[in-house]
Each structure stands twice: as C-alpha cells, then as structure tokens.
Write an enzyme that holds these catalytic residues in place. Structure first.
Site, PDB file in Angstrom:
ATOM      1  N   ARG A  58       0.861  -1.128   0.205  1.00  0.00           N
ATOM      2  CA  ARG A  58       0.048  -0.150   0.130  1.00  0.00           C
ATOM      3  C   ARG A  58       0.768   1.222  -0.049  1.00  0.00           C
ATOM      4  O   ARG A  58       0.461   2.395  -0.452  1.00  0.00           O
ATOM      5  CB  ARG A  58      -0.989  -0.038   1.326  1.00  0.00           C
ATOM      6  CG  ARG A  58      -2.018   1.203   1.330  1.00  0.00           C
ATOM      7  CD  ARG A  58      -2.742   0.919   2.393  1.00  0.00           C
ATOM      8  NE  ARG A  58      -2.381   1.358   3.591  1.00  0.00           N
ATOM      9  CZ  ARG A  58      -2.305   0.594   4.648  1.00  0.00           C
ATOM     10  NH1 ARG A  58      -2.545  -0.855   4.621  1.00  0.00           N
ATOM     11  NH2 ARG A  58      -1.828   0.845   5.779  1.00  0.00           N
ATOM     12  N   TYR A 113     -15.422  21.852 -10.070  1.00  0.00           N
ATOM     13  CA  TYR A 113     -15.961  20.405 -10.560  1.00  0.00           C
ATOM     14  C   TYR A 113     -17.164  19.952  -9.531  1.00  0.00           C
ATOM     15  O   TYR A 113     -17.030  20.096  -8.345  1.00  0.00           O
ATOM     16  CB  TYR A 113     -14.719  19.499 -10.489  1.00  0.00           C
ATOM     17  CG  TYR A 113     -15.053  17.932 -10.477  1.00  0.00           C
ATOM     18  CD1 TYR A 113     -15.608  17.733 -11.840  1.00  0.00           C
ATOM     19  CD2 TYR A 113     -14.660  16.985  -9.698  1.00  0.00           C
ATOM     20  CE1 TYR A 113     -15.803  16.291 -12.036  1.00  0.00           C
ATOM     21  CE2 TYR A 113     -14.854  15.710 -10.017  1.00  0.00           C
ATOM     22  CZ  TYR A 113     -15.320  15.152 -11.244  1.00  0.00           C
ATOM     23  OH  TYR A 113     -15.474  13.869 -11.597  1.00  0.00           O
ATOM     24  N   ASP A 185      -7.154  22.426  -8.651  1.00  0.00           N
ATOM     25  CA  ASP A 185      -7.434  21.428  -9.606  1.00  0.00           C
ATOM     26  C   ASP A 185      -6.698  21.711 -10.963  1.00  0.00           C
ATOM     27  O   ASP A 185      -7.464  22.406 -11.473  1.00  0.00           O
ATOM     28  CB  ASP A 185      -8.948  20.784  -9.572  1.00  0.00           C
ATOM     29  CG  ASP A 185      -9.486  19.747 -10.345  1.00  0.00           C
ATOM     30  OD1 ASP A 185      -8.604  19.470 -11.397  1.00  0.00           O
ATOM     31  OD2 ASP A 185     -10.484  19.275 -10.099  1.00  0.00           O
ATOM     32  N   LYS A 210      -7.814  11.525 -17.021  1.00  0.00           N
ATOM     33  CA  LYS A 210      -7.853  12.082 -18.037  1.00  0.00           C
ATOM     34  C   LYS A 210      -6.661  12.395 -18.921  1.00  0.00           C
ATOM     35  O   LYS A 210      -6.273  10.976 -19.459  1.00  0.00           O
ATOM     36  CB  LYS A 210      -8.321  13.755 -17.741  1.00  0.00           C
ATOM     37  CG  LYS A 210      -9.563  13.808 -16.795  1.00  0.00           C
ATOM     38  CD  LYS A 210     -10.700  13.131 -17.397  1.00  0.00           C
ATOM     39  CE  LYS A 210     -12.012  13.506 -16.657  1.00  0.00           C
ATOM     40  NZ  LYS A 210     -12.227  12.801 -15.089  1.00  0.00           N
TER      41      LYS A 210
END
Length: 394
Positions: A58, A113, A185, A210
């Site tokens: 992890r 967003y 962002d 993206k």
C-alpha cells in the site's frame, strides 16, 4: 542551457527520461509492474526498524516510485512529493481531509467540479467544516471573504464546464498573507501547460484518469504538494489507506511518456475547432480561455503555456428536443461523462442548479466538447451534420 542536467532539461525530455533506471530494470526500458502486498525483511533487526526502501504494497513499489519521480520532474522544483490515489475525486477528498479539521473554513471557487462541491456540502459539512463559494473572477477581492478560521482556498483554472479563469496568483498572494493554503485542480492543463506550484499553489491535484492516462482506460488521481503541504498530504494518504492498483500505475506512467505529443495535438485541434465554432451561425459564444475574445485570455496567456482539448459552447436559443436531435446525429462525438482520452465527446450541461455565488445565465443551451485526436476536417463535418439536424428539428 545544460541539457545534461535534469533540472535544465525541457519538460518533454523530463517526461521521457525521469523515473527510469535501466540498470535496475535489467536493461528493459520500462519498469516492471510489481503486483504485491507483502515485502519481506532479511533480518529481524530490519523488521523492527522498518528498514528497507519498500515496506508494504500500500505504501508503494518500484512502479509507483517511477511514476512519482516522473511527475515530480514535470511539476518542477517546488514539488516536494506526489501522492497516488485511485481517482480524481479521491485526490480531491484525500487532500481536503488531509488539510482541514472540524471548525475550519474553506473558500471554494463557484465553478468547481460538481463532485468537489458535493463533497464539501456533504462530508465536510458533517465533519464541521464550513464552505463559502466565491466568484471565480474575484481576484484579490477574495480578501473580504476570509475568516479567522479560513484554512484553505480551492480553485480550478479554468472552471469545470463554464471555463472562467480565476487569477490564481492574486488569490494565492492574499491567501498566504492570511496563513491559508491554496489548492488547485489542475486537470485541464496538467503541469505540462500549467505549473501551478510555481505560481503560489501549495497543492496541485489532477484526475489523471484524463490526460495522463490518455486512453480512457484507467481511474487514477494524483496529489502534488510543496514542502509546506507535503507532510500533511503524506500523512493523510497513510491514515486513509488510499492507494492505486499496480496496473493502473503502470498505465499512468506509460501515459506520461507520451503526454507532450498528445496534449500538443489536443491543444492545436481544440483551438482550431473553437475558432471554427465561434464563426458558426448556430453558436452564440465559445467558452475557451485560449481564444483572444475570452474574458480569461490574458490570465491564460500569462500563466499557461498551452490549452487542452476541453471547452464549451453556448448555442443560440433552441428547444432541448432539437439539441438532443443534434447530439443523436453526431457519429464522431460520443456522449460520456469524462474527457482526456483520444476520442471526441459532447455532453449538454446546465450549471444553474449548482451555482451559489454567481448566476449562470448563458442565453442558450450549452454543450461541453472534448476534441480528441481525430482529423479536425472530419470533426467539422460531423458537427456540420449535427447543426443541420438541429435546424431541421426546430
């Protein structure tokens, strides 16, 4: 410029060369994908001291290290660390949970967003964090909105769907004077075209789903932070236990290697299509900061070195049925709630229900377009057919 020094190399070169150790990779160009949870220690003493470059799946592997080193090289010298999370929304939620606590206040740009707004209005409210939304064009006047407990300012440049361009430098100067962090962002331009950490931002997030992924086949998020903010982000990631799967990390790293050539094509095609659409009789306005007529163009030209393929258009008044007919006619523009891949997309939207500090009155139906890697001649022909169907349905 000394091209032998990684610090002096162009971004395109750093994207190709960073995070690679061909000797450690037995001569292979790409690092292997490490599928693993358990890391074994050679001795009990090493185990007690947690000695070792890697301690648990992890917490990272050689694959994640290669990705982090490459993105850090792209973010620039202000970047002290990169966190990897399983989605763009996870980057947002992990960041906010890492820097905020009960009783804090956060300022959030009104064109953020929508899932970011939902997180602020939902979970942050339940945890005792107050959110105030502000006009994206507020600039230095944001000073009037600060409270004694304002901990952070969240911006997005340009904003989701409506593409207003906030003045991050002016906002950051005020925020830092008030002792607050600035969170950006940066999904639209990526640090290839907008190194926001160099412009006063403390934490830069991306939905790497993206443009970094680039092929519409992964969910991925990144959190890059400067030296002041990175310890908080690193601790938040550790305490929340967020991580991304090794195959997605590998695909994100592969996407980074070609980001410069893909984004350059998105930039060229996006601007060409935006200018073509601005001249169409069916279009009232194009929302793209790269256009000279856009209200945010001066800030974009000052702070950005390029644009992506995502922008919006405002159609002249038309019934929804006619707009739907247009969308159903398109063959090359798919309808889907993402972007950044190789394919072109078109979706209708209406910001009115999720604006509180500003009023959304575009004057006609609005469409968000993502210009992919297809021929722009073919995309224009596809939209031309769509506009013909729009007029026929009115």
């Amino acid at each position: 410029m000394d091209s032998s020094s990684p610090q002096e190399q162009h971004a395109e070169t750093r994207l190709v060369t960073s995070g690679r150790d061909t000797k450690a990779q037995k001569g292979f160009v790409n690092p292997p994908v490490f599928h693993g949870s358990t890391v074994l220690y050679p001795t009990a003493e090493d185990l007690h001291a947690h000695r070792g470059e890697f301690t648990y799946g992890r917490h990272g592997s050689p694959t994640t290290k290669a990705f982090q080193e490459t993105l850090m090289a792209l973010e620039g010298p202000q970047c002290a660390g990169v966190g990897i999370v399983p989605s763009g929304l996870s980057a947002i939620s992990t960041t906010l949970l890492s820097v905020l606590k009960a009783g804090d206040h956060i300022l959030v740009v009104d064109n953020i967003y929508r899932p970011s707004r939902n997180f602020c209005n939902g979970m942050l409210t339940r945890y005792g964090v107050e959110t105030t939304y502000f006009d994206p064009m507020i600039g230095a006047d944001i000073d009037k909105l600060f409270k004694p407990n304002t901990r952070a300012v969240l911006v997005e440049a340009p904003g989701s769907q409506s593409f207003e361009m906030p003045d991050i430098r002016a906002i950051a100067e005020v925020a830092h004077g008030r002792g607050a962090l600035v969170i950006d962002d940066n999904t639209w331009a990526t640090p290839l075209y907008h190194r926001s950490l160099d412009q006063g931002v403390d934490i830069s997030m991306q939905a790497a789903t993206k443009y970094i992924g680039g092929h519409s086949d992964i969910m991925f998020g990144t959190i890059s932070a400067n030296a002041k903010a990175w310890p908080m982000i690193a601790e938040g990631i550790r305490l929340l236990g967020v991580c991304a799967g090794p195959d997605d990390v590998f695909l994100a790293l592969r996407g980074l290697r070609t980001l410069s050539v893909r984004l350059a094509q998105h930039h060229r095609s996006g601007l060409e299509m935006a200018r073509w659409l601005a001249a169409r009789p069916e279009v009232a306005r194009v929302l793209h900061p790269g256009l000279e007529t856009d209200p945010g163009h001066a800030i974009w030209k000052r702070d950005f070195t390029g644009a992506s393929g995502l922008f919006s258009i405002v159609l002249k008044p038309a019934p929804q049925k006619a707009v739907d007919t247009m969308l159903n006619t398109l063959k090359l523009f798919g309808m889907g709630f993402s972007w950044g891949g190789f394919e072109s997309l078109a979706i209708p939207f209406d910001c009115d229900a999720y604006r509180t500090a500003t009023k959304w009155e575009p004057g006609g139906p609005t469409l968000r377009l993502h210009i992919g890697l297809e021929s722009t001649d073919d995309l224009k022909a596809d939209l031309d057919r769509g506009f013909a169907a729009l007029k026929a349905a009115m």
